[in-house]
Design an enzyme around this catalytic site. Structure first.
Site, PDB file in Angstrom:
ATOM      1  CD  GLU A 293      -7.141   5.220  -0.475  1.00 14.48           C
ATOM      2  OE1 GLU A 293      -6.803   5.256   0.714  1.00 14.48           O
ATOM      3  OE2 GLU A 293      -6.964   6.177  -1.257  1.00 14.48           O
TER       4      GLU A 293
HETATM    5  C1  ACM Z   1      -2.910   4.835  -1.953  1.00 16.40           C
HETATM    6  O1  ACM Z   1      -2.160   5.141  -1.007  1.00 16.40           O
HETATM    7  N1  ACM Z   1      -4.195   5.101  -1.893  1.00 16.40           N
HETATM    8  C2  ACM Z   1      -2.407   4.198  -3.143  1.00 16.40           C
END
Ligand code: ACM
Length: 481
Positions: A293
């Protein structure tokens, strides 16, 4: 009386012999190879609690733990358990297998009543070498006593890796020599979601935890999440931002807004120093560098950063693990992508597998322990859907992603993110019983698993969790005993 196959994870091979039941006698004793003394002590203690007998260690013991360096064994965790009318023999090629066999034997002890072990032979070995779970200490810190208690419970189901998510936007939870503000500022009061999860592990706490986990044959996998999820680091050290300006602490649950500054050398000095320190504190083979992310890092910057940082765990004798996004770059040898997507999407993970990289499967819609069980779950999130016990169980990591089959898998992991969690009981409620489903997926061959059998075996664990003082979700999917 327990049946020989009433075990989670289900063993590879069970041959019952009701004529060979072992009614544990008052003079029961335990013998063990010297290398297995601690495991034998644990077993003696379990038997003592179940029977009230003295259960001494004795070279001629009626329960024998034997190391047998059988060249044919494919895994150090394999074991053979023979229960006969006159005693028990547990044989394994390594202490890991003796520990695994003792967990099986433990589950064959009744919660209460007369202790008769069911006769026959169990032959067992794991499907995957890596069977993990994860605690998010960043969104809410949990104290070492809670983590130790968690390790005690997960090890009973042959979970052998505990990934600690140590850093994120809302907190930094591991003391790093030379960077004291990381924990003084970002591990202190007011950190975590809603400011309700302060605390951090000193280097000594961490070292002690790693050593404790090793006694339960659990390997700690530390994660430093990079280059995103770094607001807490930037609060502590504003020079880690591109403009050097201070940033505000964050206690909300947003993701994707923070990034290390990819163009600055200071960034890499920091990252390498942290990786060096964490590697030096960690005896296990893995160091997780996050990589998920990074939504405010451009794709080009992400590749620049990862190409430079991914070799660093290797420089300090660790294998890099990273969330699957990291597979956008050519991975250094031994690096392990951890796949968390819901939809099968080609992020480069299949390409990495084709190049020989092993993969850890953690699809959010099946393995994320922070998802709600159902609409009425008081805790948890639902962005990956509701995850019932059956949904946790009824999938195969080897058919999640085209190009990533059985032979490409290092194993499975069930992560627990802690945005909505505040206590040990909260952790346990989300994890148990779903982690038992993941444990069976990781251990038992796919062809030997089925939901109706699992569901029945799981029912027996209601009283067992109660006896252990472990909170669990009494899912209506299970006819709990
Ligand atoms: C994640 O769930 N951001 C690895």
């Amino acid at each position: 009386m327990r049946q020989l196959g009433d075990v989670i994870p289900r063993p590879v091979s069970v041959r019952s012999d009701p004529a060979a039941d072992f009614a544990v006698p008052a003079d029961v004793s335990v013998s063990a190879a010297p290398a297995a003394a601690a495991i034998a002590d644990e077993l003696a203690d379990l038997l003592r609690r179940a029977t009230g007998y003295a259960v001494p260690r004795d070279p001629g013991g009626s329960i024998r733990l034997e190391l047998d360096d059988d060249a044919g064994a494919t895994s150090p965790e394999s074991y053979r358990l023979d229960i006969a009318a006159d005693g028990v023999t547990l044989r394994a090629p390594a202490v890991e297998g003796l520990f695994a066999g003792v967990q099986t034997l433990r589950q064959l002890l009744p919660v209460k009543g007369e202790v008769v072990l069911p006769g026959g032979r169990v032959e067992d070995e794991p499907r995957f070498a890596y069977r993990g779970t994860m605690l998010d200490l960043a969104r809410h810190f949990f104290a070492p006593a809670d983590i130790r208690s968690f390790i005690d419970t997960i090890a009973q189901f042959k979970i052998n890796h505990l990934h600690l998510h140590l850093t994120d936007d809302q907190g930094w939870r591991l003391e790093i020599d030379g960077w004291p503000r990381l924990t003084e500022v970002s591990g202190g009061a007011g950190t975590g979601i809603d400011g309700a999860g302060p605390g951090f592990l000193t280097a000594q706490d961490y070292t002690d935890l790693v050593a404790y986990a090793a006694t339960r044959f659990v390997t700690i996998v530390p994660e430093i999440d990079l280059p995103g999820h770094v607001n807490a680091a930037q609060v502590a050290y504003p020079e880690l931002t591109c403009d050097g300006e201070p940033v505000q602490p964050r206690t909300d649950a947003e993701v994707g807004y923070s990034s290390l500054c990819v163009d600055r050398e200071e960034t890499y000095a920091f990252v390498e120093d942290v990786i060096r320190v964490v590697a030096a504190l960690t005896p296990g083979p893995y160091l997780h560098i996050g990589g998920d992310e990074a939504l405010s890092t451009t794709a080009e910057d992400y590749r620049t950063f990862m190409t430079r940082v991914l070799p660093l765990p290797g420089k300090y004798d660790k294998r890099a693990i990273g969330w699957h996004e990291m597979a956008a770059v050519d991975l250094p040898e031994g690096a392990v992508p951890q796949y968390w997507r819901i939809e099968p999407t080609d992020d480069g993970v299949a390409r990495a597998a084709a190049a020989g990289h092993q993969v850890i499967m953690s699809p959010a819609d099946r393995s994320y322990l922070d998802m709600k069980y159902d609409d009425s779950s008081p805790l948890g999130l639902d962005w990956a859907g509701l995850v019932s016990v059956e949904r946790s169980y009824d999938w195969d990591p080897a058919d999640r992603l085209p190009g990533v089959g059985e032979e490409s898998l290092l194993g499975v992991e069930a992560p627990l993110w802690s945005e909505t969690l505040r206590s040990r009981a909260d952790i346990e409620f989300m994890v148990f019983p779903r982690l038992l489903a993941i444990a069976e997926i990781g251990w038992t061959p796919q062809a030997a698993r089925d939901w109706s059998s699992f569901r029945e075996r799981l029912a027996e664990f209601g009283p067992r969790f109660e006896a252990l003082g472990v909170t669990f979700h009494r899912s209506a999917e299970i006819d709990w005993r």
